[in-house]
Design a protein around this motif. Structure first.
Motif, PDB file in Angstrom:
ATOM      1  N   ALA A  56      -3.789  25.211 -22.297  1.00 28.72           N
ATOM      2  CA  ALA A  56      -2.872  24.530 -21.836  1.00 28.72           C
ATOM      3  C   ALA A  56      -3.717  23.854 -20.553  1.00 28.72           C
ATOM      4  N   ALA A  57      -4.707  24.567 -19.827  1.00 31.01           N
ATOM      5  CA  ALA A  57      -5.419  23.829 -18.882  1.00 31.01           C
ATOM      6  C   ALA A  57      -6.353  22.732 -19.069  1.00 31.01           C
ATOM      7  N   ARG A  58      -6.707  22.789 -20.446  1.00 27.78           N
ATOM      8  CA  ARG A  58      -7.569  21.683 -21.023  1.00 27.78           C
ATOM      9  C   ARG A  58      -6.627  20.371 -21.134  1.00 27.78           C
ATOM     10  N   VAL A  59      -5.614  20.557 -21.660  1.00 26.64           N
ATOM     11  CA  VAL A  59      -4.737  19.470 -21.584  1.00 26.64           C
ATOM     12  C   VAL A  59      -4.229  18.853 -20.270  1.00 26.64           C
ATOM     13  N   ALA A  60      -3.856  19.701 -19.320  1.00 30.18           N
ATOM     14  CA  ALA A  60      -3.229  19.235 -18.312  1.00 30.18           C
ATOM     15  C   ALA A  60      -4.361  18.644 -17.387  1.00 30.18           C
ATOM     16  N   TRP A  61      -5.711  19.043 -17.521  1.00 30.29           N
ATOM     17  CA  TRP A  61      -6.887  18.830 -16.800  1.00 30.29           C
ATOM     18  C   TRP A  61      -6.898  17.000 -16.900  1.00 30.29           C
ATOM     19  N   ASN A  62      -6.881  16.743 -18.122  1.00 31.19           N
ATOM     20  CA  ASN A  62      -7.320  15.300 -18.445  1.00 31.19           C
ATOM     21  C   ASN A  62      -6.021  14.457 -18.376  1.00 31.19           C
ATOM     22  N   LYS A  63      -5.995  13.804 -17.389  1.00 33.04           N
ATOM     23  CA  LYS A  63      -4.772  13.120 -16.833  1.00 33.04           C
ATOM     24  C   LYS A  63      -4.369  11.772 -17.816  1.00 33.04           C
ATOM     25  N   SER A  64      -5.019  11.433 -18.643  1.00 31.08           N
ATOM     26  CA  SER A  64      -4.832  10.575 -19.860  1.00 31.08           C
ATOM     27  C   SER A  64      -4.141  11.299 -20.960  1.00 31.08           C
ATOM     28  N   VAL A  65      -4.457  12.317 -21.108  1.00 33.66           N
ATOM     29  CA  VAL A  65      -4.092  13.199 -22.338  1.00 33.66           C
ATOM     30  C   VAL A  65      -2.642  13.800 -22.115  1.00 33.66           C
ATOM     31  N   VAL A 102       5.942  10.889 -13.021  1.00 32.57           N
ATOM     32  CA  VAL A 102       5.016  11.901 -12.681  1.00 32.57           C
ATOM     33  C   VAL A 102       3.740  11.284 -12.398  1.00 32.57           C
ATOM     34  N   LEU A 103       3.205  11.354 -11.335  1.00 36.23           N
ATOM     35  CA  LEU A 103       1.824  11.069 -10.929  1.00 36.23           C
ATOM     36  C   LEU A 103       0.766  11.946 -11.146  1.00 36.23           C
ATOM     37  N   ASP A 104       0.782  13.393 -11.086  1.00 33.79           N
ATOM     38  CA  ASP A 104      -0.090  14.382 -11.311  1.00 33.79           C
ATOM     39  C   ASP A 104       0.306  15.452 -11.432  1.00 33.79           C
ATOM     40  N   ILE A 105      -0.445  16.463 -12.234  1.00 38.28           N
ATOM     41  CA  ILE A 105      -0.295  17.944 -12.661  1.00 38.28           C
ATOM     42  C   ILE A 105      -1.483  18.591 -12.065  1.00 38.28           C
ATOM     43  N   ASN A 106      -0.962  19.649 -11.179  1.00 40.89           N
ATOM     44  CA  ASN A 106      -2.118  20.633 -10.721  1.00 40.89           C
ATOM     45  C   ASN A 106      -1.790  22.010 -10.976  1.00 40.89           C
ATOM     46  N   ILE A 107      -2.626  22.571 -12.092  1.00 43.85           N
ATOM     47  CA  ILE A 107      -2.555  23.884 -12.283  1.00 43.85           C
ATOM     48  C   ILE A 107      -3.387  24.908 -11.067  1.00 43.85           C
ATOM     49  N   THR A 108      -3.950  24.200 -10.456  1.00 42.89           N
ATOM     50  CA  THR A 108      -4.553  25.428  -9.149  1.00 42.89           C
ATOM     51  C   THR A 108      -4.320  24.681  -7.899  1.00 42.89           C
ATOM     52  N   PRO A 109      -2.978  24.721  -7.615  1.00 41.08           N
ATOM     53  CA  PRO A 109      -2.743  23.918  -6.330  1.00 41.08           C
ATOM     54  C   PRO A 109      -3.663  24.688  -5.171  1.00 41.08           C
ATOM     55  N   GLY A 110      -3.661  23.589  -4.122  1.00 45.72           N
ATOM     56  CA  GLY A 110      -4.407  23.969  -3.217  1.00 45.72           C
ATOM     57  C   GLY A 110      -3.528  25.075  -2.003  1.00 45.72           C
ATOM     58  N   MET A 111      -4.270  25.742  -1.437  1.00 50.08           N
ATOM     59  CA  MET A 111      -3.694  26.897  -0.667  1.00 50.08           C
ATOM     60  C   MET A 111      -4.132  26.787   0.719  1.00 50.08           C
ATOM     61  N   THR A 112      -4.617  25.538   1.297  1.00 45.18           N
ATOM     62  CA  THR A 112      -5.217  25.419   2.672  1.00 45.18           C
ATOM     63  C   THR A 112      -4.069  25.226   3.853  1.00 45.18           C
ATOM     64  N   GLU A 113      -4.570  25.194   4.912  1.00 41.28           N
ATOM     65  CA  GLU A 113      -3.323  25.207   5.867  1.00 41.28           C
ATOM     66  C   GLU A 113      -2.624  23.905   6.069  1.00 41.28           C
ATOM     67  N   THR A 114      -3.266  22.953   5.255  1.00 37.01           N
ATOM     68  CA  THR A 114      -2.544  21.616   5.146  1.00 37.01           C
ATOM     69  C   THR A 114      -2.049  21.229   3.679  1.00 37.01           C
ATOM     70  N   SER A 115      -2.064  22.218   2.800  1.00 36.82           N
ATOM     71  CA  SER A 115      -1.695  21.965   1.337  1.00 36.82           C
ATOM     72  C   SER A 115      -0.320  22.001   1.153  1.00 36.82           C
ATOM     73  N   LEU A 116       0.085  21.327   0.091  1.00 40.33           N
ATOM     74  CA  LEU A 116       1.559  21.343  -0.126  1.00 40.33           C
ATOM     75  C   LEU A 116       2.247  22.344  -0.487  1.00 40.33           C
ATOM     76  N   MET A 117       1.757  23.217  -1.471  1.00 47.38           N
ATOM     77  CA  MET A 117       2.454  24.536  -1.871  1.00 47.38           C
ATOM     78  C   MET A 117       3.052  25.604  -1.005  1.00 47.38           C
ATOM     79  N   PRO A 118       1.825  25.858   0.113  1.00 51.10           N
ATOM     80  CA  PRO A 118       2.287  26.782   1.124  1.00 51.10           C
ATOM     81  C   PRO A 118       3.460  26.020   1.886  1.00 51.10           C
ATOM     82  N   GLN A 119       3.525  24.621   2.127  1.00 50.43           N
ATOM     83  CA  GLN A 119       4.597  24.264   2.824  1.00 50.43           C
ATOM     84  C   GLN A 119       5.871  24.327   2.065  1.00 50.43           C
ATOM     85  N   SER A 120       5.706  24.163   0.707  1.00 52.37           N
ATOM     86  CA  SER A 120       7.019  24.431  -0.103  1.00 52.37           C
ATOM     87  C   SER A 120       7.425  25.687  -0.158  1.00 52.37           C
TER      88      SER A 120
END
Length: 313
Positions: free
Chosen positions: A88-97, A271-289
């Motif tokens: 599944a990661a291979r498919v999600a990684w290629n934005k065109s696919v 849908v603009l983008d899919i992230n299977i490994t979201p960032g987890m830094t202090e400014t990243s979006l998933m921790p805010q969510s």
């Protein structure tokens, strides 16, 4: 339970990966987990095959962590890990696919054209760019087909800027996605869980300086204004949440993902983008969510690694 965080790698996003890894490691330690952090190097396989690691959390951004290769290695070694499977990661990684898969399943994404760098050399860049601009119209978004953290991304508002954007894009990959720019509200939707058990967390609205949510804006505080939860009506929030869940399930994502969505002026979610490994830094979006959902980070991260460990290899 011994959890190993994989962070670093050799991609352009190495520093972000390390920052993500350290943040997750701190939270897991506070939750009482024995946790270590390891780079992807010659010592990795011996470290994974000692039998002391119960679960791995890959937090590498870019190709080495998101194109399915690392996941395939963990599957070969039969080491339980957090996140989406290699296939599944291979498919999600290629934005065109990924766009093609979403479109086939009735999930809307902005109109786009994919072009390799080699074709520009062969047929003449200027003529090709004229044709693309005429077909899609301006403004446009140019970004690498395979990449993350908005590296190589440009918003093109005039025809004269298009060639410069292509050069910038090709510095990060040999395949460019040229996409119709859609006006609207940008919302990052985090999803946790898998399959029917997956659930969407509150969206994070992203208001970028000059409308460009690029690498510098993402990881240097002050250039972005965030609203968590997003300033949406109940109906709009339901639309983006349902879209994120459909993407997560359609792409067969697992444990966690982030789906970047633009809510256009007609109220449709694209849908603009899919992230299977979201960032987890202090400014990243998933921790805010996660914070907007009122969930302590350490408790959620513990639940994620515990579930992956119990699932097994």
């Amino acid at each position: 339970m011994h959890a190993m965080i994989l962070a670093g790698g050799l991609s352009h996003e190495r520093d972000v990966s390390i920052r993500s890894g350290r943040r997750v490691m701190e939270e897991l330690r506070d939750a009482g987990v024995e946790v270590s952090m390891h780079d992807v190097d010659h010592d990795l396989i011996p470290a994974l095959t000692t039998g002391s690691v119960d679960v791995v959390w890959p937090l590498l951004h870019g190709a080495s962590g998101e194109d399915g290769s690392l996941q395939a290695l963990l599957e070969v070694l039969e080491v339980p890990y957090v996140g989406t499977t290699s296939q599944a990661a291979r498919v999600a990684w290629n934005k065109s696919v990924a766009k093609a898969v979403l479109a086939r399943n009735g999930i809307k994404t902005p109109a786009a054209i994919t072009m390799p760098q080699s074709l520009f050399r062969e047929v003449g860049a200027e003529q090709m760019l004229d044709s693309i601009a005429e077909r899609l119209g301006l403004p446009l978004v140019v970004k690498p087909v395979r990449g993350g953290s908005a590296l190589g991304l440009s918003i093109v508002r005039t025809r004269d800027d298009l060639a410069r954007a292509m050069v910038h894009c090709f510095a990060y990959g040999d395949m460019a996605l040229i996409e119709k720019f859609v006006e609207g509200t940008e919302v990052a939707m985090s999803v946790i869980g898998s399959g029917a058990e997956a659930r969407a967390l509150p969206g994070v609205e992203v208001c970028a300086e000059q409308g460009t949510y690029d690498y510098d804006a993402r990881y240097n505080p002050g250039r972005i204004e965030y609203f968590a939860p997003a300033r949406l009506t109940e109906e709009q929030a339901e639309v983006v949440a349902e879209t994120a869940l459909r993407v997560h399930r359609t792409m067969d994502l697992r444990d966690l993902s982030r789906v970047d969505i633009i809510l256009d002026k007609e109220g449709e979610a694209q849908v603009l983008d899919i992230n299977i490994t979201p960032g987890m830094t202090e400014t990243s979006l998933m921790p805010q969510s996660i914070a907007a959902a009122g969930m302590p980070l350490r408790e959620l991260y513990y639940a994620i690694v515990a579930s992956a460990a119990a699932r097994g290899a």
